[in-house]
Write a protein that holds these residues in place. Sequence first.
Motif, PDB file in Angstrom:
ATOM      1  N   GLN A 122      61.862  74.641  60.926  1.00 45.85           N
ATOM      2  CA  GLN A 122      61.322  74.283  62.242  1.00 45.85           C
ATOM      3  C   GLN A 122      62.155  73.175  62.884  1.00 45.85           C
ATOM      4  N   VAL A 123      62.518  72.185  62.086  1.00 38.21           N
ATOM      5  CA  VAL A 123      63.364  71.100  62.605  1.00 38.21           C
ATOM      6  C   VAL A 123      64.730  71.656  63.000  1.00 38.21           C
ATOM      7  N   GLY A 124      65.237  72.601  62.203  1.00 44.63           N
ATOM      8  CA  GLY A 124      66.512  73.245  62.547  1.00 44.63           C
ATOM      9  C   GLY A 124      66.422  73.998  63.858  1.00 44.63           C
ATOM     10  N   TYR A 125      65.322  74.701  64.074  1.00 46.47           N
ATOM     11  CA  TYR A 125      65.141  75.414  65.342  1.00 46.47           C
ATOM     12  C   TYR A 125      65.046  74.428  66.506  1.00 46.47           C
ATOM     13  N   TYR A 126      64.351  73.314  66.276  1.00 44.25           N
ATOM     14  CA  TYR A 126      64.273  72.313  67.340  1.00 44.25           C
ATOM     15  C   TYR A 126      65.664  71.796  67.701  1.00 44.25           C
ATOM     16  N   SER A 127      66.552  71.670  66.717  1.00 46.81           N
ATOM     17  CA  SER A 127      67.904  71.184  67.016  1.00 46.81           C
ATOM     18  C   SER A 127      68.625  72.140  67.979  1.00 46.81           C
ATOM     19  N   LEU A 128      68.317  73.448  67.875  1.00 47.54           N
ATOM     20  CA  LEU A 128      68.910  74.418  68.799  1.00 47.54           C
ATOM     21  C   LEU A 128      68.316  74.266  70.194  1.00 47.54           C
ATOM     22  N   VAL A 129      67.020  73.999  70.258  1.00 48.96           N
ATOM     23  CA  VAL A 129      66.370  73.742  71.555  1.00 48.96           C
ATOM     24  C   VAL A 129      66.955  72.474  72.174  1.00 48.96           C
ATOM     25  N   HIS A 130      67.188  71.468  71.340  1.00 44.92           N
ATOM     26  CA  HIS A 130      67.793  70.222  71.821  1.00 44.92           C
ATOM     27  C   HIS A 130      69.152  70.503  72.456  1.00 44.92           C
ATOM     28  N   GLU A 131      69.960  71.313  71.804  1.00 46.08           N
ATOM     29  CA  GLU A 131      71.280  71.681  72.356  1.00 46.08           C
ATOM     30  C   GLU A 131      71.121  72.364  73.708  1.00 46.08           C
ATOM     31  N   GLN A 132      70.151  73.279  73.785  1.00 47.01           N
ATOM     32  CA  GLN A 132      69.920  74.015  75.028  1.00 47.01           C
ATOM     33  C   GLN A 132      69.485  73.077  76.144  1.00 47.01           C
ATOM     34  N   LEU A 133      68.625  72.106  75.822  1.00 44.57           N
ATOM     35  CA  LEU A 133      68.155  71.161  76.838  1.00 44.57           C
ATOM     36  C   LEU A 133      69.297  70.277  77.329  1.00 44.57           C
ATOM     37  N   VAL A 134      70.176  69.881  76.422  1.00 41.77           N
ATOM     38  CA  VAL A 134      71.336  69.079  76.823  1.00 41.77           C
ATOM     39  C   VAL A 134      72.222  69.879  77.778  1.00 41.77           C
ATOM     40  N   GLN A 135      72.415  71.158  77.480  1.00 41.98           N
ATOM     41  CA  GLN A 135      73.225  72.012  78.362  1.00 41.98           C
ATOM     42  C   GLN A 135      72.546  72.201  79.713  1.00 41.98           C
ATOM     43  N   GLN A 136      71.212  72.333  79.674  1.00 44.66           N
ATOM     44  CA  GLN A 136      70.456  72.630  80.885  1.00 44.66           C
ATOM     45  C   GLN A 136      70.272  71.395  81.770  1.00 44.66           C
ATOM     46  N   LEU A 137      70.010  70.234  81.150  1.00 45.39           N
ATOM     47  CA  LEU A 137      69.665  69.033  81.912  1.00 45.39           C
ATOM     48  C   LEU A 137      70.776  67.989  81.956  1.00 45.39           C
ATOM     49  N   GLY A 138      71.712  68.088  81.035  1.00 44.54           N
ATOM     50  CA  GLY A 138      72.695  67.021  80.868  1.00 44.54           C
ATOM     51  C   GLY A 138      72.207  66.062  79.798  1.00 44.54           C
ATOM     52  N   SER A 139      73.104  65.380  79.145  1.00 46.43           N
ATOM     53  CA  SER A 139      72.769  64.550  77.983  1.00 46.43           C
ATOM     54  C   SER A 139      71.768  63.442  78.314  1.00 46.43           C
ATOM     55  N   ASP A 140      72.040  62.682  79.369  1.00 46.85           N
ATOM     56  CA  ASP A 140      71.169  61.546  79.710  1.00 46.85           C
ATOM     57  C   ASP A 140      69.776  61.993  80.134  1.00 46.85           C
ATOM     58  N   GLU A 141      69.738  63.039  80.969  1.00 44.86           N
ATOM     59  CA  GLU A 141      68.431  63.499  81.453  1.00 44.86           C
ATOM     60  C   GLU A 141      67.629  64.142  80.314  1.00 44.86           C
ATOM     61  N   ALA A 142      68.335  64.848  79.428  1.00 42.68           N
ATOM     62  CA  ALA A 142      67.646  65.461  78.287  1.00 42.68           C
ATOM     63  C   ALA A 142      67.018  64.382  77.404  1.00 42.68           C
ATOM     64  N   GLN A 143      67.760  63.296  77.175  1.00 41.86           N
ATOM     65  CA  GLN A 143      67.224  62.216  76.351  1.00 41.86           C
ATOM     66  C   GLN A 143      66.035  61.539  77.031  1.00 41.86           C
ATOM     67  N   ALA A 144      66.125  61.344  78.340  1.00 49.31           N
ATOM     68  CA  ALA A 144      65.012  60.745  79.079  1.00 49.31           C
ATOM     69  C   ALA A 144      63.782  61.651  79.001  1.00 49.31           C
ATOM     70  N   HIS A 145      64.019  62.949  79.121  1.00 50.76           N
ATOM     71  CA  HIS A 145      62.932  63.925  79.054  1.00 50.76           C
ATOM     72  C   HIS A 145      62.261  63.901  77.679  1.00 50.76           C
ATOM     73  N   LEU A 146      63.069  63.947  76.621  1.00 45.94           N
ATOM     74  CA  LEU A 146      62.533  64.011  75.260  1.00 45.94           C
ATOM     75  C   LEU A 146      61.860  62.711  74.848  1.00 45.94           C
ATOM     76  N   SER A 147      62.369  61.592  75.354  1.00 45.44           N
ATOM     77  CA  SER A 147      61.780  60.305  74.969  1.00 45.44           C
ATOM     78  C   SER A 147      60.369  60.137  75.521  1.00 45.44           C
ATOM     79  N   LYS A 148      60.039  60.887  76.599  1.00 48.19           N
ATOM     80  CA  LYS A 148      58.687  60.820  77.165  1.00 48.19           C
ATOM     81  C   LYS A 148      57.794  61.964  76.670  1.00 48.19           C
ATOM     82  N   SER A 149      58.407  62.960  76.052  1.00 44.95           N
ATOM     83  CA  SER A 149      57.650  64.111  75.572  1.00 44.95           C
ATOM     84  C   SER A 149      56.912  63.764  74.280  1.00 44.95           C
ATOM     85  N   LEU A 150      55.897  64.561  73.960  1.00 46.14           N
ATOM     86  CA  LEU A 150      55.138  64.371  72.723  1.00 46.14           C
ATOM     87  C   LEU A 150      55.603  65.365  71.664  1.00 46.14           C
ATOM     88  N   PHE A 151      55.734  64.873  70.444  1.00 48.86           N
ATOM     89  CA  PHE A 151      56.080  65.718  69.302  1.00 48.86           C
ATOM     90  C   PHE A 151      54.873  65.729  68.365  1.00 48.86           C
TER      91      PHE A 151
END
Length: 371
Positions: A144-173
């Motif tokens: 599951q953590v491995g799959y999340y790492s692929l989603v993380h890559e996709q979000l970085v591609q989709q949003l850009g590195s800084d925006e993806a980090q800002a998005h994830l830092s406010k999201s709930l896990f």
Amino acid sequence: MATAMNIPPLSFIISSFLCVLLFGARCLCESVPGMYVLGDSIVDVGNNNYLPLALAKANLHYNGIDFPTGIATGRFSNGKNIADFLAEKMGLPSPPPYLSLVSIFKKLSSSNAMVSGVSFASGGAGILNEMEELFWQSISFTKQVGYYSLVHEQLVQQLGSDEAQAHLSKSLFVVIIGSNDLFNYFNKNSKSSKEYTPQQFVDLMVSTLKGHLKRLYELGSRKFVITGVVSIGCCPAQRKDSSTGDCNAEINTWSMKYNDGLKALLHELKTELSDIHYSYCETYDVLNNLVQHPETYEFTEIKEACCGCGSTLKAEFPCTPISTYCLNRENHLFWDLYHPTEHTSSVFADSIYSGSQQITFPMNVEKLVNA
């Protein structure tokens, strides 16, 4: 005396009310832009439907009988589960199963669904990888953590590195896992019980989970919603082995021991990684309270499964189309031999979201949102 000119028209009042509602929902979504769920069958929303050899599946009637669609969705419930209720409280859609977003070529779709959240949870999953082998197919926590790492890559591609980090830092896990590991350990044919003492085993669960949480942190996670293991010895599958229908005290004791280790782990993580924020819910106490004081939430049946087969607590087989099921699901604590009813899940979700400091600490999710 007020004239008609002083009274706002009804359309204005309605419009203003709707604006308040929409603005409030928008603000909450901005505070929590996404919800990413990792765990087991308690929060699986259908990942196991995509695993052809999985033994743990809930894709047959009468599962889902009270879901809005009225059909089985892969949730081990008569209706919604904890993940669904938490997403509603966040003003978010229920995170879709990760495997529903993966094409036949094993590539992630570019769906915007990943931005608002994804569920990696899988029925039969455990913290330790051996659970995947036990159920033939389930998505282990490691995977599951491995799959999340692929989603993380996709979000970085989709949003850009800084925006993806800002998005994830406010999201709930949301992390709800551990029960299956303990069930497996205390199974009579368990290999683990021959290799480890109970204390060594729960220590292994805690240390393994710590490594996974640190990996999630490395991949942008900052806000964690984590629950302890409930008093799993009180589920119908465990009660049926007692001539008096009592809870299995031994497995409950070690559930509490694991929870103690988990709480210590979270404290350590906060010391090591100061920008982590978390909400821990002592769901063991929540279920215990429901068992001891069922009338508080209008439960009248706390031992027997609502849907199942067998003369003892309907806990010999899972819920299938040949099972019998109770007509009033609202008054049953358990849906099948292991899982809560929709009503019980809603009580858990309320406790996780807005519970007192007696069961949620260092804060509940309502406060975590703004941490």
